[in-house]
Design a protein around this motif. Structure first.
Motif, short mmCIF file in Angstrom:
data_model
loop_
_atom_site.label_atom_id
_atom_site.label_comp_id
_atom_site.label_asym_id
_atom_site.label_seq_id
_atom_site.Cartn_x
_atom_site.Cartn_y
_atom_site.Cartn_z
N MET A 1 0.78 -1.08 0.03
CA MET A 1 -0.05 0.00 -0.22
C MET A 1 0.98 1.23 -0.13
O MET A 1 1.79 1.43 0.86
CB MET A 1 -0.90 -0.08 1.01
CG MET A 1 -1.82 1.34 1.40
SD MET A 1 -2.87 1.21 2.67
CE MET A 1 -3.73 2.67 2.78
N LYS A 2 0.48 2.10 -0.73
CA LYS A 2 1.07 3.44 -0.78
C LYS A 2 0.88 4.24 0.54
O LYS A 2 -0.04 4.27 1.11
CB LYS A 2 0.72 4.30 -2.15
CG LYS A 2 1.49 5.58 -2.38
CD LYS A 2 0.93 6.38 -3.38
CE LYS A 2 1.59 7.80 -3.41
NZ LYS A 2 1.08 8.60 -4.72
N SER A 3 2.14 4.70 1.02
CA SER A 3 2.03 5.64 2.42
C SER A 3 1.20 6.89 2.31
O SER A 3 1.03 7.40 0.92
CB SER A 3 3.40 5.86 2.73
OG SER A 3 4.11 4.88 3.16
N ILE A 4 0.49 7.17 3.13
CA ILE A 4 -0.30 8.48 3.02
C ILE A 4 0.49 9.54 3.58
O ILE A 4 0.95 9.37 4.75
CB ILE A 4 -1.66 8.14 3.96
CG1 ILE A 4 -2.58 6.84 3.34
CG2 ILE A 4 -2.55 9.46 4.00
CD1 ILE A 4 -3.37 6.37 4.12
N ARG A 5 0.45 10.54 3.08
CA ARG A 5 1.61 11.81 3.35
C ARG A 5 0.75 12.47 4.49
O ARG A 5 -0.30 13.06 4.27
CB ARG A 5 1.72 12.26 1.99
CG ARG A 5 2.34 11.68 1.01
CD ARG A 5 2.62 12.59 -0.34
NE ARG A 5 1.40 12.92 -0.74
CZ ARG A 5 1.09 14.08 -1.59
NH1 ARG A 5 2.14 14.67 -1.99
NH2 ARG A 5 -0.07 14.29 -1.97
N CYS A 28 1.79 2.82 7.73
CA CYS A 28 0.92 3.42 6.48
C CYS A 28 0.90 4.73 6.45
O CYS A 28 0.38 5.25 5.35
CB CYS A 28 -0.50 2.76 6.52
SG CYS A 28 -0.50 0.89 6.31
N GLU A 30 3.15 8.52 6.55
CA GLU A 30 4.51 9.21 6.11
C GLU A 30 4.43 10.53 6.53
O GLU A 30 3.43 11.43 6.09
CB GLU A 30 4.94 8.89 4.84
CG GLU A 30 6.34 9.50 4.51
CD GLU A 30 6.54 9.71 2.71
OE1 GLU A 30 7.74 10.01 2.54
OE2 GLU A 30 5.92 9.17 2.16
N ASP A 72 -1.60 14.53 2.16
CA ASP A 72 -2.83 14.01 1.82
C ASP A 72 -3.64 14.23 3.25
O ASP A 72 -5.17 14.61 2.87
CB ASP A 72 -2.95 12.65 1.54
CG ASP A 72 -1.98 12.20 0.49
OD1 ASP A 72 -2.09 12.71 -0.54
OD2 ASP A 72 -1.11 11.38 0.75
#
Length: 358
Positions: A1-5, A28, A30, A72
């Motif tokens: 899963m792409k990290s949530i900024r 998860c 960042e 995000d």
């Protein structure tokens, strides 16, 4: 899963730096930006040397355009009234907001204005905001998750520390109809970190050490938040008599609430209500009969412990006590718990560690 900024606004306050610590350890999330108006241009690790080697972020100004370019999700760990301008700007730029201030907790802007003595400049957002106490409002947070999944930006009002502990202590009795009348009394004790990082005469070591003091008596701004929450739980108007106390602790909060028991209520009824209500709550524990919670048991965690008793003399009274960490379940870890839900992650991700043994 792409990290949530993630951006943390107000990162050098006690709640803000606790958020930094939790986000850095989260699998998860960042941490891509941390802001502080006064310390912008300074490394976070210069303000908090314990972050040396773990985080090399330079603090930035809390500019909405810059936050929207990098992040995000934004956690607003700022003083009351500071979110009124920033939250609408971030939402308009597509950033999901979790606000740790009181600016969006109260449904009625007139109540907010009366207690915080400032105009509410974005009352149109109040109807879209979810009060982020997951144990009471998980359905609302999941509804935000569904909205966010289709591209909407959403706003969570993260509860205050005193209202969180008071609500967790009082809710099972009110929901089960075991408490009668329209009055809840909450006596609560908080560690000095609850007053924030900026020093004051009351929180100076020489004043706070070896002393316990009541403050904000009959006037604390968390009172209407408690009344709003408990009225919704009970399904009738509830008034709260709230007395906070400052204790010589760094962190930790203990709230003991008193509710008049309905006719015929026995201790077994009360215990059953609390055990049933929190049986499936991963971060709330009802203690065994005869045990009451201690702040040391939840220090540095996202957890809450609740104990309950019944004073069955002339006027039966339900006595329920809840211990939380004021910077954890009372602020930062509760914000992460809410973020997990609205981001579609496991609710307790990054939050399951128990308190240190020593």
């Amino acid at each position: 899963m792409k990290s949530i900024r993630v951006c943390i606004v107000g990162a050098t306050g006690f709640a803000g730096i606790e958020l930094c610590r939790l986000v850095l350890a989260h699998p998860c999330l960042e941490l891509v930006m941390a802001t502080d108006r006064k310390a912008a241009g300074t490394l976070l690790s210069e303000v908090y040397p314990s972050f040396a080697g773990a985080c090399d972020l330079e603090l930035s100004q809390p500019e909405s355009d810059l936050i929207a370019q990098r992040a995000d999700v934004a956690f607003l760990a700022v003083p009351h009234t500071a979110s009124l301008a920033l939250a609408p700007e971030l939402l308009a730029r597509g950033v999901t907001v979790l606000d740790l201030s009181a600016d969006y907790r109260l449904h009625d802007p007139a109540v907010y204005e009366a207690w915080y003595e400032t105009p509410h400049t974005s009352p149109e957002l109040l109807s879209q905001t979810v009060y982020g106490l997951p144990e009471l409002n998980r359905a609302g947070l999941r509804a935000l998750a569904a909205r966010r999944a289709i591209g909407e930006t959403v706003l969570v009002a993260v509860p205050g520390c005193y209202p969180t502990a008071t609500a967790l202590a009082a809710t099972p009795a009110l929901e089960a109809g075991l408490a009668t009348g329209d009055l809840v009394i909450s006596d609560a004790i908080s560690g000095v970190s609850g007053a924030g990082r900026a020093p004051s005469d009351r929180t100076h070591f020489c004043r706070a050490n070896e002393s316990v003091q009541a403050y904000g008596v009959a006037s604390h701004r968390h009172t209407p938040e408690m009344e709003q929450t408990l009225s919704e739980v009970a399904g009738r108007p509830i008034s709260v008599v709230f007395t906070p106390h400052l204790a010589p602790l760094t962190r930790g909060l203990l709230a003991t609430v008193y509710l008049e028991a309905a006719a015929g209520v026995a201790l077994a009824d009360v215990r059953r209500a609390y055990e049933d209500r929190y049986a499936n709550e991963p971060l709330v524990t009802t203690l065994p009969a005869g045990e009451m919670p201690a702040t040391a048991s939840v220090f540095g965690t996202a957890r809450a412990q609740v104990g309950v008793a019944l004073d069955d003399r002339r006027r039966k009274t339900i006595v329920a006590s809840c211990a939380i960490d004021n910077l954890g379940k009372g602020a930062a870890s509760q914000a992460v718990q809410c973020a997990n839900v609205i981001l579609g992650l496991p609710e307790t991700q990054g939050l399951v560690a128990p308190a240190p043994l020593v």
